[in-house]
Design a protein around this motif. Structure first.
Motif, short mmCIF file in Angstrom:
data_model
loop_
_atom_site.label_atom_id
_atom_site.label_comp_id
_atom_site.label_asym_id
_atom_site.label_seq_id
_atom_site.Cartn_x
_atom_site.Cartn_y
_atom_site.Cartn_z
N SER A 169 -31.77 -56.74 56.57
CA SER A 169 -30.79 -57.48 55.54
C SER A 169 -30.01 -56.57 55.02
O SER A 169 -30.38 -55.52 54.86
CB SER A 169 -31.95 -58.18 54.50
N ILE A 170 -28.72 -57.11 54.83
CA ILE A 170 -27.74 -56.35 54.06
C ILE A 170 -26.99 -57.36 53.18
O ILE A 170 -26.75 -58.57 53.12
CB ILE A 170 -26.50 -55.95 55.00
N PHE A 171 -27.16 -56.93 51.95
CA PHE A 171 -26.70 -57.57 50.60
C PHE A 171 -25.61 -56.91 49.81
O PHE A 171 -26.00 -55.57 49.60
CB PHE A 171 -27.86 -57.90 49.52
N ASP A 172 -24.44 -57.34 49.53
CA ASP A 172 -23.52 -56.72 49.27
C ASP A 172 -23.03 -56.77 47.50
O ASP A 172 -22.12 -55.98 47.22
CB ASP A 172 -22.04 -56.89 50.03
N PHE A 173 -23.63 -57.61 46.71
CA PHE A 173 -23.39 -57.58 45.41
C PHE A 173 -21.88 -57.88 44.99
O PHE A 173 -21.39 -57.64 44.03
CB PHE A 173 -23.73 -56.26 44.73
N GLY A 174 -21.32 -58.53 46.29
CA GLY A 174 -19.82 -58.84 46.10
C GLY A 174 -19.34 -60.15 45.18
O GLY A 174 -20.16 -60.70 44.73
N ILE A 175 -18.02 -60.47 45.59
CA ILE A 175 -17.61 -61.73 44.98
C ILE A 175 -18.32 -63.23 45.72
O ILE A 175 -18.09 -64.20 45.28
CB ILE A 175 -16.12 -61.79 45.05
N GLY A 176 -18.61 -62.95 46.75
CA GLY A 176 -19.15 -63.94 47.67
C GLY A 176 -18.09 -65.15 47.95
O GLY A 176 -16.97 -64.83 47.95
N PHE A 177 -18.60 -66.25 48.80
CA PHE A 177 -17.71 -67.21 49.01
C PHE A 177 -18.53 -68.63 49.27
O PHE A 177 -19.66 -68.47 49.03
CB PHE A 177 -16.90 -66.77 50.32
N GLN A 178 -17.92 -69.77 49.20
CA GLN A 178 -18.57 -70.96 49.64
C GLN A 178 -18.62 -71.18 51.07
O GLN A 178 -17.72 -71.06 51.96
CB GLN A 178 -17.62 -72.05 49.18
N GLU A 179 -19.91 -71.48 51.42
CA GLU A 179 -20.02 -71.26 52.90
C GLU A 179 -19.60 -72.43 53.52
O GLU A 179 -19.07 -72.38 54.68
CB GLU A 179 -21.84 -71.48 52.99
N GLU A 180 -19.22 -73.67 53.03
CA GLU A 180 -18.60 -74.59 53.59
C GLU A 180 -17.20 -74.36 54.12
O GLU A 180 -16.56 -74.87 54.51
CB GLU A 180 -18.72 -75.72 52.74
N ASP A 181 -16.67 -73.13 53.30
CA ASP A 181 -15.17 -72.92 53.29
C ASP A 181 -15.13 -71.52 54.57
O ASP A 181 -14.00 -71.25 54.58
CB ASP A 181 -14.68 -72.26 51.97
N LEU A 182 -16.40 -71.51 54.89
CA LEU A 182 -16.17 -70.13 55.72
C LEU A 182 -15.05 -70.27 56.99
O LEU A 182 -14.49 -69.05 57.08
CB LEU A 182 -17.49 -70.03 56.48
N GLU A 183 -14.79 -71.44 57.59
CA GLU A 183 -13.80 -71.58 58.51
C GLU A 183 -12.46 -70.90 58.13
O GLU A 183 -11.61 -70.75 59.11
CB GLU A 183 -13.82 -72.89 59.23
N LYS A 184 -12.35 -71.24 56.88
CA LYS A 184 -10.82 -70.90 56.25
C LYS A 184 -10.71 -69.26 56.13
O LYS A 184 -9.75 -68.97 55.71
CB LYS A 184 -10.72 -71.67 54.87
#
Length: 217
Positions: free
Chosen positions: A163-178
């Motif tokens: 497992s790799i966790f980045d503590f970062g800003i993240g993103f909406q998974e449904e917008d991943l393709e963009k």
């Protein structure tokens, strides 16, 4: 089904061919270009020691420093392309070696923990896992806006989980393709599927991103 199996065989062959070429380039950088630069550096140092004119001596000193810096960059690139520790020492030492390069390059501290007894993994599987970790960390450096990453490797009787966790800003998974890194994530998942494992990505805006990798061993 036969068509899907054929596609998987082709993809696996392409990846294997790419890895062989990457390995060849890495060795050539280290043993060819690197050794040539070392010979040039040694020659310049001998010339520098025998020159009495200060301006020429200073110029040669600058040249030797530049060559030393170039040699270091080539060593780092060679390790990044294909770490020798992967085949000689195993997956965990190779990842730790890469993380030292990664932290010195990007200033991102990766806290790594390993639980259980490390087991030997066939080369194809260890390369797949290493490349997926490498891609995940590269995406973190480019997009996560973080200075701290947690990485955990769990060795079980018949499975390796990472497992790799980045503590970062993240993103909406449904917008991943963009997202600009969507192709990289697709390739990560494809590599693990071809190796018989899985790669899953979970993320929330403001809460970071988690990459979960599993491989039967």
């Amino acid at each position: 089904m036969e068509n899907a199996a054929s596609k998987n065989q082709i993809s696996s062959y392409i990846i294997q061919a790419q890895e062989e070429e990457i390995k060849r380039i890495s060795l050539e950088l280290h043993e060819g270009v690197g050794q040539n630069l070392f010979s040039i550096l040694t020659g310049l140092q001998i010339v520098e020691a025998g020159i009495g004119q200060d301006h020429l001596k200073n110029y040669l000193h600058e040249m030797t420093q530049l060559i030393e810096k170039t040699m270091q960059e080539i060593r780092l690139l060679s390790v990044e392309l294909y770490p020798p520790a992967l085949t000689s020492l195993g997956l965990l030492p190779a990842i730790k070696s890469y993380l030292r390069v990664y932290t010195s390059t990007f200033g991102i501290l990766v806290e790594i923990k390993s639980a259980g007894i490390e087991k030997s993994i066939p080369e194809a599987g260890s390369i797949a896992v290493f490349r997926v970790c490498q891609e995940a960390l590269a995406n973190i450096a480019k997009y996560a806006d973080t200075s701290h990453v947690k990485m955990e490797m769990i060795w079980r009787e018949n499975e390796l989980k990472i497992s790799i966790f980045d503590f970062g800003i993240g993103f909406q998974e449904e917008d991943l393709e963009k997202k600009p890194y969507s192709l990289g994530i697709v390739l990560m998942k494809e590599r693990m599927l071809l190796a018989g494992g899985q790669c899953r990505v979970y993320s929330k805006i403001g809460e970071g991103t988690s990459i979960e990798i599993s491989l039967p061993i």
